[in-house]
Every structure is written in C-alpha cells, then in structure tokens.
Design a protein around this motif. Sequence first.
Motif, PDB file in Angstrom:
ATOM      1  N   GLU A  34       0.817  -1.220   0.000  1.00 59.84           N
ATOM      2  CA  GLU A  34       0.000   0.000   0.000  1.00 59.84           C
ATOM      3  C   GLU A  34       0.845   1.261   0.000  1.00 59.84           C
ATOM      4  O   GLU A  34       0.596   2.208   0.732  1.00 59.84           O
ATOM      5  N   GLY A  35       1.869   1.260  -0.831  1.00 55.26           N
ATOM      6  CA  GLY A  35       2.650   2.473  -1.047  1.00 55.26           C
ATOM      7  C   GLY A  35       3.709   2.760   0.000  1.00 55.26           C
ATOM      8  O   GLY A  35       4.347   3.805  -0.040  1.00 55.26           O
ATOM      9  N   LYS A  36       3.878   1.851   0.955  1.00 55.31           N
ATOM     10  CA  LYS A  36       4.887   2.089   1.988  1.00 55.31           C
ATOM     11  C   LYS A  36       5.890   0.952   1.982  1.00 55.31           C
ATOM     12  O   LYS A  36       5.531  -0.203   1.736  1.00 55.31           O
ATOM     13  N   ILE A  37       7.150   1.300   2.331  1.00 51.48           N
ATOM     14  CA  ILE A  37       8.127   0.226   2.509  1.00 51.48           C
ATOM     15  C   ILE A  37       7.871  -0.399   3.868  1.00 51.48           C
ATOM     16  O   ILE A  37       7.857   0.292   4.889  1.00 51.48           O
ATOM     17  N   VAL A  38       7.606  -1.694   3.893  1.00 51.63           N
ATOM     18  CA  VAL A  38       7.317  -2.320   5.177  1.00 51.63           C
ATOM     19  C   VAL A  38       8.511  -3.100   5.712  1.00 51.63           C
ATOM     20  O   VAL A  38       8.589  -3.365   6.901  1.00 51.63           O
ATOM     21  N   LYS A  39       9.450  -3.470   4.860  1.00 51.42           N
ATOM     22  CA  LYS A  39      10.573  -4.267   5.355  1.00 51.42           C
ATOM     23  C   LYS A  39      11.692  -4.256   4.324  1.00 51.42           C
ATOM     24  O   LYS A  39      11.463  -4.171   3.126  1.00 51.42           O
ATOM     25  N   GLU A  40      12.902  -4.337   4.795  1.00 47.19           N
ATOM     26  CA  GLU A  40      14.043  -4.500   3.899  1.00 47.19           C
ATOM     27  C   GLU A  40      14.839  -5.713   4.339  1.00 47.19           C
ATOM     28  O   GLU A  40      15.083  -5.917   5.518  1.00 47.19           O
ATOM     29  N   PHE A  41      15.205  -6.548   3.366  1.00 41.67           N
ATOM     30  CA  PHE A  41      15.951  -7.770   3.677  1.00 41.67           C
ATOM     31  C   PHE A  41      17.249  -7.806   2.892  1.00 41.67           C
ATOM     32  O   PHE A  41      17.291  -7.378   1.744  1.00 41.67           O
ATOM     33  N   GLU A  42      18.301  -8.379   3.503  1.00 39.97           N
ATOM     34  CA  GLU A  42      19.408  -8.872   2.697  1.00 39.97           C
ATOM     35  C   GLU A  42      18.909 -10.221   2.177  1.00 39.97           C
ATOM     36  O   GLU A  42      18.192 -10.934   2.896  1.00 39.97           O
ATOM     37  N   ASN A  43      19.264 -10.574   0.966  1.00 39.41           N
ATOM     38  CA  ASN A  43      18.747 -11.833   0.434  1.00 39.41           C
ATOM     39  C   ASN A  43      19.527 -13.018   1.005  1.00 39.41           C
ATOM     40  O   ASN A  43      20.332 -13.639   0.331  1.00 39.41           O
ATOM     41  N   LYS A  44      19.296 -13.274   2.284  1.00 43.64           N
ATOM     42  CA  LYS A  44      19.949 -14.413   2.933  1.00 43.64           C
ATOM     43  C   LYS A  44      18.926 -15.051   3.851  1.00 43.64           C
ATOM     44  O   LYS A  44      18.266 -14.361   4.620  1.00 43.64           O
ATOM     45  N   ILE A  83       7.861 -15.367   3.809  1.00 48.66           N
ATOM     46  CA  ILE A  83       8.089 -14.149   4.580  1.00 48.66           C
ATOM     47  C   ILE A  83       7.755 -12.931   3.723  1.00 48.66           C
ATOM     48  O   ILE A  83       7.089 -11.992   4.171  1.00 48.66           O
ATOM     49  N   LEU A  84       8.223 -12.966   2.481  1.00 47.98           N
ATOM     50  CA  LEU A  84       7.952 -11.834   1.578  1.00 47.98           C
ATOM     51  C   LEU A  84       6.448 -11.635   1.411  1.00 47.98           C
ATOM     52  O   LEU A  84       5.944 -10.520   1.502  1.00 47.98           O
ATOM     53  N   LEU A  85       5.750 -12.723   1.195  1.00 47.01           N
ATOM     54  CA  LEU A  85       4.312 -12.635   0.960  1.00 47.01           C
ATOM     55  C   LEU A  85       3.601 -12.105   2.204  1.00 47.01           C
ATOM     56  O   LEU A  85       2.692 -11.282   2.118  1.00 47.01           O
ATOM     57  N   GLU A  86       4.071 -12.549   3.339  1.00 51.00           N
ATOM     58  CA  GLU A  86       3.472 -12.111   4.590  1.00 51.00           C
ATOM     59  C   GLU A  86       3.567 -10.595   4.723  1.00 51.00           C
ATOM     60  O   GLU A  86       2.598  -9.916   5.052  1.00 51.00           O
ATOM     61  N   TYR A  87       4.759 -10.048   4.430  1.00 53.45           N
ATOM     62  CA  TYR A  87       4.926  -8.604   4.536  1.00 53.45           C
ATOM     63  C   TYR A  87       4.180  -7.883   3.418  1.00 53.45           C
ATOM     64  O   TYR A  87       3.612  -6.817   3.622  1.00 53.45           O
ATOM     65  N   ALA A  88       4.200  -8.472   2.232  1.00 57.17           N
ATOM     66  CA  ALA A  88       3.579  -7.811   1.082  1.00 57.17           C
ATOM     67  C   ALA A  88       2.067  -7.692   1.244  1.00 57.17           C
ATOM     68  O   ALA A  88       1.441  -6.801   0.678  1.00 57.17           O
ATOM     69  N   THR A  89       1.471  -8.593   2.018  1.00 59.51           N
ATOM     70  CA  THR A  89       0.024  -8.537   2.226  1.00 59.51           C
ATOM     71  C   THR A  89      -0.318  -7.912   3.573  1.00 59.51           C
ATOM     72  O   THR A  89      -1.411  -8.062   4.087  1.00 59.51           O
ATOM     73  N   SER A  90       0.633  -7.150   4.139  1.00 60.60           N
ATOM     74  CA  SER A  90       0.424  -6.655   5.496  1.00 60.60           C
ATOM     75  C   SER A  90      -0.301  -5.321   5.550  1.00 60.60           C
ATOM     76  O   SER A  90      -0.306  -4.667   6.582  1.00 60.60           O
ATOM     77  N   ALA A  91      -0.909  -4.907   4.445  1.00 60.52           N
ATOM     78  CA  ALA A  91      -1.681  -3.661   4.396  1.00 60.52           C
ATOM     79  C   ALA A  91      -0.872  -2.473   4.919  1.00 60.52           C
ATOM     80  O   ALA A  91      -1.227  -1.824   5.883  1.00 60.52           O
ATOM     81  N   GLY A  92       0.238  -2.233   4.263  1.00 55.97           N
ATOM     82  CA  GLY A  92       1.065  -1.078   4.622  1.00 55.97           C
ATOM     83  C   GLY A  92       1.688  -1.230   5.992  1.00 55.97           C
ATOM     84  O   GLY A  92       2.036  -0.247   6.645  1.00 55.97           O
ATOM     85  N   GLY A  93       1.869  -2.458   6.466  1.00 52.95           N
ATOM     86  CA  GLY A  93       2.526  -2.684   7.738  1.00 52.95           C
ATOM     87  C   GLY A  93       1.598  -2.567   8.930  1.00 52.95           C
ATOM     88  O   GLY A  93       2.018  -2.700  10.075  1.00 52.95           O
ATOM     89  N   LYS A  94       0.333  -2.339   8.676  1.00 54.79           N
ATOM     90  CA  LYS A  94      -0.621  -2.128   9.772  1.00 54.79           C
ATOM     91  C   LYS A  94      -0.678  -3.325  10.709  1.00 54.79           C
ATOM     92  O   LYS A  94      -0.750  -3.196  11.924  1.00 54.79           O
ATOM     93  N   ILE A  95      -0.632  -4.498  10.084  1.00 55.92           N
ATOM     94  CA  ILE A  95      -0.731  -5.728  10.867  1.00 55.92           C
ATOM     95  C   ILE A  95       0.350  -5.774  11.945  1.00 55.92           C
ATOM     96  O   ILE A  95       0.110  -6.157  13.076  1.00 55.92           O
ATOM     97  N   TYR A  96       1.561  -5.304  11.559  1.00 55.34           N
ATOM     98  CA  TYR A  96       2.678  -5.376  12.510  1.00 55.34           C
ATOM     99  C   TYR A  96       2.574  -4.271  13.542  1.00 55.34           C
ATOM    100  O   TYR A  96       2.933  -4.453  14.684  1.00 55.34           O
ATOM    101  N   GLU A  97       2.095  -3.129  13.108  1.00 59.60           N
ATOM    102  CA  GLU A  97       1.944  -2.028  14.054  1.00 59.60           C
ATOM    103  C   GLU A  97       0.983  -2.411  15.167  1.00 59.60           C
ATOM    104  O   GLU A  97       1.192  -2.087  16.337  1.00 59.60           O
TER     105      GLU A  97
END
Lengths: 315, 182, 501
Positions: free
Chosen positions: C469-479, C485-499
């Motif tokens: 939803e237009g916001k960066i919710v997470k940054e990963f090193e590819n390791k 995990i990516l899908l979980e964050y990508a569907t997190s509605a702009g990080g609201k779920i984690y907030e």
Amino acid sequence: MKKINFFRAPEFGVSVALIGLFILMSFLSPLFLSGYNLINILLQSSTYMILSIGMTFVIVTGGIDLSVGSIAVVSGILMASLMKNGVNVYLAIIAGLIISIFCGFINGFLVSKISLPSFIVTLATMSIFQGAALIFSGGLPIYGFPKSFSFLGIGSVLSVPVPVIIALICIIISVFVFKKTKIGHYALAIGDNRQAVKMCGINIFKYEMLVYMINGFTTGIAAIITTARLNSAEPLGSMSMGLDAVAAVVMSGTSLSGGTGSVTGAIIGSLLMGVLRNGMTLLNVQSYYQNLIIGIVILIAVFIDKIRNDYSYKK
Amino acid sequence: MKKYLVVFLVFISIFSIGLSAQSAFERAKNDVLTELGGPVKTNKVYRVGALEITLANPFWVTMKEGFEAAAKDFGFKIDVVAAPSEGDASAQLNYLETMLIKGYDALCISPINPFNLIPAVSKATQRKIPVIAVGTYVDPQAAEDAGAKINGMLAVDFEYQGKLPGQYIAEKFKDKKMLKQQ
Amino acid sequence: MEKRTILSVKNICKSFPGVRALNNVCFDLQEGEVHALLGENGAGKSTLIKIIFGLLKKDSGEIILNGKELKIISPLKSYENGIALIPQERTLLMHKSIAENIFLGLEPMKNKIISKTAMINKSSELMKSFNMNIAPETLVSELSTGMQQTVEIIRAINRKAKIVIMDEPTGGLSAQEVKTLFEVIKTLKEKNISVIYISHRMEEIFEISERITILRDGENSGTYVTQSVTKEKVIEMMAGKKISSSERKEIIPGDKVLEVKDLSTSKIKNINFELRKGEILGIAGLLGSGRTEIFECIYGINRNYKGKVFINSEECTNPSVNNAIKHGIGFVTEDRKRTGLSLKSSVAKNITLPMKNEIFKRGIINTKNMKKISSEYSEKVGLNTKDMSFISGNLSGGNQQKVLIARWMAKKSGILLLDEPTVGVDVNAKQEIHNLIRNYCSENNAAVVASSDFPELLDVCSRIIVISEGKIVKEFENKNIDEKILLEYATSAGGKIYEEN
C-alpha cells in the motif's frame, strides 16, 4: 527468396492492381498506350502523387488529414489574389507555401499538443479553411496570372510537363526523408506504439508537428500546380482532393492505424487512380460510374493486401 | 418591395421561355439551316466530343439530351461526358486532355470557369480540332495568349438576361412613383 | 477412488506450414478433477485446447466425450456438449450488467419479452454459490478483472458446462484475486465439473491441480498425479534439460548510483532507498502496491512527486524521460506490448529507438551503425533471430523482453529499472533473462527489479525491499529468507498488521 520478398512487400497489392489494370486498359483501348496518353496520365496524377506524399507521413503516425483540399484552396486563393494585386510571382508562391504550412501547423498543434483526435480536428479545420477562403475571395474565382506562373502548370521541359518534373523532385526528396531521416523513422514509430516512443525520451510533439507541416507543404505545392494549370483559383475547388489522397495511400497497404506504409506505395496508389480515371474516360465511362468503379478498386487493393498479410503472418 | 417584384417577374419570364422551348428550338434549328443553306451531305460520319460541367443538374442533362437529338438529326456521332462535380475545375481539364487523344473531329465544351480548359484547348488548336464553347464561355484574351482558338461561342449573357425584364418593369411602372417609395 | 473418464483425447496430430505443432498427443480428463496442462510457450498447449474446443481442426486422432467419438467439433457444438473455454481475454459485454452477461444468448423469455426478474433471480442464485455477493444488476465494467473472470465462469456453468477450460486464468490477477479464483475452482469441483487448467505458474499448479500433463515440443512428455512429483522434476520435464539456477555471485557494492529520499505521491508514501554499483535491488510488491509508481517518478514520467531523487549523487531538478535516459536510466516496463515495443517495427529499430547521435548523423540515419549495434546486442542477450529486420511483434514473449533489455544495454544505461521482467515468459527464457540481469550488473551496472513473482526476486536480487500500500514495510538482505516471509509482509496492508501487534 526474392519472390517471397516481393510478395511480402506492402506495395504488393497495389502494384499487382496497377500492372493488371495497365494490361487490361491497353487491350480495351488502343489509344491507351500512346506516348501522349502516358504523359497525360503522369500529368494528371502529379498533383495526387504530391498530395499522397504528405498524407503518407500523416497516416503512418496513426493520424489522418481531411483538410487537405481546403488547405489547397486557401493557398491557391491567397497566391491568386496576391498576383492579381501585382505582387511578384515568387513572393506569391512563397506566401502560398507559408500559409499552407501554417494550416498544417494548426492541425498538428491541435492534434499533438491538445491531443484531439486527428479525424475530428481536420474535419473541423476543413470547414474552417474552406470558409476562410470563401470569405476572403467573396466566393468568386480569381482568374488570369502572369505567364511565368502559368508555366508551372502548363509548361514543359524537353516535352516533359513541368508538374511531372515537380512531382518527381518531390518523390525523390520524400523517399529520402521518409527512409533516411529522423522524421520518417520516428513518424513510423509514433504510429506503431506512441507510448513506447514516449518512454524512449523522444519528443513526440515535435515530430508530429513536423509531419502535419510536411503535409501542409506538399499540399501547398499541389495547390501551386493546380492553380497554375487552371490559370484560376476556385474558392469551391476540389474538396475531394483530400479523400482521393487518403484513398491512394490506403490502397498501398498503409494501415490507417499507423506504423506501416511507405511513400513509394502511396505513389503507386496515386498512379493507379490516375490510370483508372484516364482509362475510364477513354472508354467513355460517365463520371458516376467512375466513382463507383474507383470504390471497388480500392476494396480490391485492400483485399489483396489483407490476403498478403494473412499469408505472411502464418509463416 | 420592388426588389421582390423584379425577382418574381424574372422567374415568370424564365418559365415562359422554358414553356416555349420546344418551338424555340425548332425555330432556331430552321434559322441555322436556312443561314447555312442546309446540311452538307458527306459519306463520312463525323465524331464530336462534348464536355459539360456536371450531370448532377437538370440543366446539363437537358443539354446532353439536346446534343444527342441533334446528332441523330444531322447524322453525326457524339459522346457527352461531364466533370464529377460542379466545382472540380481540374478534373474537368483532365477529362478534356484525355478526350483529345480520342481523335474527335470537333469538341463542344462548357468550361467550369473561363480559364480552366484553356491549356487543353490550345493543344486542340495545335491538333487542328475545332472547339466550340457552349453554355459557358472562355476568356478570349487568355485564350489568345495561350494560343487557344475557340471556333465558336454559344453562351447566355446572364447580365443581359437580367437586364431585359428589369428594363421592361421600369418602363411599365414609370409613372407610379408610390411604388418606388415603398 | 476410480473416477469416470469424461473426455479423452487420443493421438492428436496437427501441423502448421513448417511446424509440427502436435504429435500423437494423448490426454484424458476425469469427472470433477482439475487437470493442469503445462508446457513452455510453443509446446502446443493452446493448439491442443483450441482443437478440443473446435477453434482449430485436427489433422488426425480422435476426441472421445462420454464414450462417444466427436465427429464434428465447433465452438457451438462444444457448448452443446458442455465444454466451455475461458480465454485469456475477457469476452464479456462491458456495458451490460452481470445478469445480462450470464444469460447472453439464453435469455429467459416470458411472452416473447425478456424477463429481467427471472434473469436476475437466477443470476444471484448462481453468484451466491460462488460467494459473489454483489447485485446482479452491476455493470461488468465496474468489476475488477478477477470478478469479471468469475462472471465468465458462471456464464459457462449456466450453460450446463461439464468441462471448463481455463487458459492462463491468473494472468492479470492480484494475489487476492487468485485466492478467490481458487475458491471458485473448488466450488466447480464440488459440482463435479472438470477443469483443464493452463498456466505458467508452477506454485499455482501444485496448489490447485490433481494431475499434471506436460507437453514438450508438441509431444506428451508425461501425465502425473500432482502429489507424486516435485517442481524441479516438472521443470525438467518441460524444458527437457536440467536448468541450473546459476549460483549468485558474491558482489561487493560500489559507489552509490541512485538514491531516493522521501519520495511521495498520491499512491506512495515516504519511499527511501539507495542503489549501489553492481547491486540488484528487488522491490517485492503485489499489484497496486505502488512499485510501478516508484519507477515512474525516477524515470520522469510522473513529475508531481515530493521528495528527492539523486542519480550519481546529483539531484534531479528537472525530471523528464529525456533527462533520465541521459543520466543512464533504462526502464523496462511491465507491459511490453503497450509501453515497450513498437510491434510493427523491426528488431533493429526497437533496439536503437532511444538512440540519437549513435545512429543519426545530422538527422540522417546511418543504417550500417543501426544494424551493427543491434546485432551486437541481440547476440549479447541471446535473441533467437539473427535477422535484424524481423518484425518484433512476431517474436515470442521472452524474446520481446530480451529486445527491451538489449535496448538499454545498447544505450549503455548504468541503471536498469525492470518492472515484472518475466511476466508471461516461459521457464527457459525466464532463467536466461535472470542470468542476463545478473551478468549485466556484474559489469559495474546496477538494477532495480520490481516483481510480484517472489521466487524470481529471491533468485536474482541481492537485497529486497517489500512494499505494501505504497509504503516500505521491510528490507531484507537476500539471505535465509523465503517466499512466505515476503508474501506475509507484502500482504500486510502497509505494515498495519505489525503495528497493531
């Protein structure tokens, strides 16, 4: 190899139609193949050839210019009235060319900058230019110009009529411009995929404007020839000129949606129209039947082109 | 008020000319024949080409019929063609240029304007084909300049035609000043 | 558990001028099963379903429906026989309601007048069974792509279809819509309707199908029960050779080439990231998450943004496409047919399209240069044609994508922006494109890859940012991260779920 290439060339349909018609006419009328008549055909096709050049540039960008006939009238009337008022012939010609380029500029500006559909823009300007010419001339034809001007229409050099020579020069230059310069290169690309061209940082506005101005310029040249040949400028001149030019271009396999086409094809298309009209007059076909037959020939040429397309896609 | 009256009378006069056309045609024919001393008898069938302005107008259609009737009467062949539309001066010129090579013995033309057919007429003159302008006229000065010879002109002077009834009306209403004031 | 075979296709052969499209293909479909049809582009999947549906005529072989051989096959007959095709392009009337679309051609009549009430009632009944809770009077043009597809499926069911053929049904769908589609397919199964499911996406096939038939070069290379095979095996069967996903080279990031600071528009909020030489940055985001928007700002298509973009530590003060290209940015767009290629033009023209002085001399084209440059780079990207006058529209999807990448390589763009670089591309070409990007970046260039195909990002990128939803919710090193995990964050509605947690 070469055979296939020829068959696949976009000009294939119209070339076949032209050759076929040529053979047919020479059987039907013994007068058709006489030297005088062949030159006659070239002379009569010369204005259409010149008009179809500019029209090709416009149509390959995916546009259309219906106002060509009106631009020619405006340009002709302006030249005529200037000469009548004692202005130098050359100055009058230059003024005529400038006004026709300006008319092209108006079309191009409305189409490209304001992004209105070219069909509607030029339909409107067709009426506007025509009206302007009628108002300016008071609806009356303007007659009688200096001999140096008439020479452009009725003179000949080494028994080749001057209009044919002018047309030849235009063809050579335009084939070069179309194939070898940025204008032709980008005109085709714009008609093919406007968005993609935009994404490559190309100034679409500039090239689209240029294309319509080229069309104005060629129309201006055609107007000079017509005015000189008739020794008169008619404010009600031939409005069908534009549509005939479109027909000549479309016959050569140039798609109205843009992206494909060539000047040579358009030239062959104009010649086809010329041969048709000439041949039918020789055979005493009344003008109504001529219109009917020309319509049918356009359909046949487009049909051949479609068959060719289907064939080359299957491969 | 007077203007409308004039227009009305002009219409009436044109109609009456139309009604008497048949007899007028016969009379004219007889006049011409007596003038020329009767048609010349030859074995050759002459071919004449006629180029009109358009066939989308009853005037020119009637003229075409007249041409064909005359051809029948006098025993020559005629082809009548016309430009595609009334304003298409260059198409008309193209027609005439193509007609030149068909080897007609004479040409009748009705030019769209006094200048547009001159280039083809001068070519006809070179080929010694007589050309007659019918219905509309060719500018004599321009024709002469271009070396085009018009062997005959048969045209209506519309200005004169308008003037006649006008004069007639003016004559009739000479004394009635009240009409003028209205 | 032996199910009844409803359709079987035996020894089908089909040739086009110059190509053998299908060679003795056999295939059978059981009642109520989802049967996936897999294969690379050109393997003959589309040809096969077109023959089954009657759009193409077979050369030889037989098609047996319910134990009877079908002699005459045409789309009309297929509908009568209960076979429905859901093509890739929607075939709905956009300005008509859902109900009118469902009953198109089968309008319920009452005294010779179309009975709207009957139509709407029946439609809403059908729609409910597919969990579609909107009014049947809604115009189709107001629906999302996914919903439109459901409408199309319902229409097929309404025509008493027993077999539904779906050609790449998830093409334009978002992740949520794919989920809904799978629900729909499950409903179909419950109704004992068979589905032939054609797709490129391996993950989907393993989730939804019961059996898989793999086509390779027009031949059947095997039918398997889905649970008994692995993805690797299937890919191997499709490609005919083992594709080694080339190991990622360890890269040492160089100078900063691109930096985005607090980038905001109406669709994205405060985007910050940087890109260094040699790096491949991934942007993981679903459809509509704002990934394309970021690229459009950097490339100068969208000029109305807040925040700053630095290219080679230089701020872009006057963003425009032309300037972006001048500064060495190349953008391979998501939709190659609409915004990428000139389809009627030659390969050479497409590769050299953004070039100015390289191929023009005082406005006149240098054809030799154009040819030289384009052959050099088309060889570099491994294009399958040597003919530079080949019309680009006739190339396969993968090759078209290669032409676009070659375009920016030839322009010597140091920063590539790639938006969904392998959408609609077959497995082999996908791998080749990944290698291309990797190799290009190892030559001191950099790239940003935006994709909703998360395994792809894991395959090529060194660093991945996830936006939602237009916001960066997470940054990963590819390791040590995976798709989940990516899908979980990508569907997190702009990080609201984690907030919230």
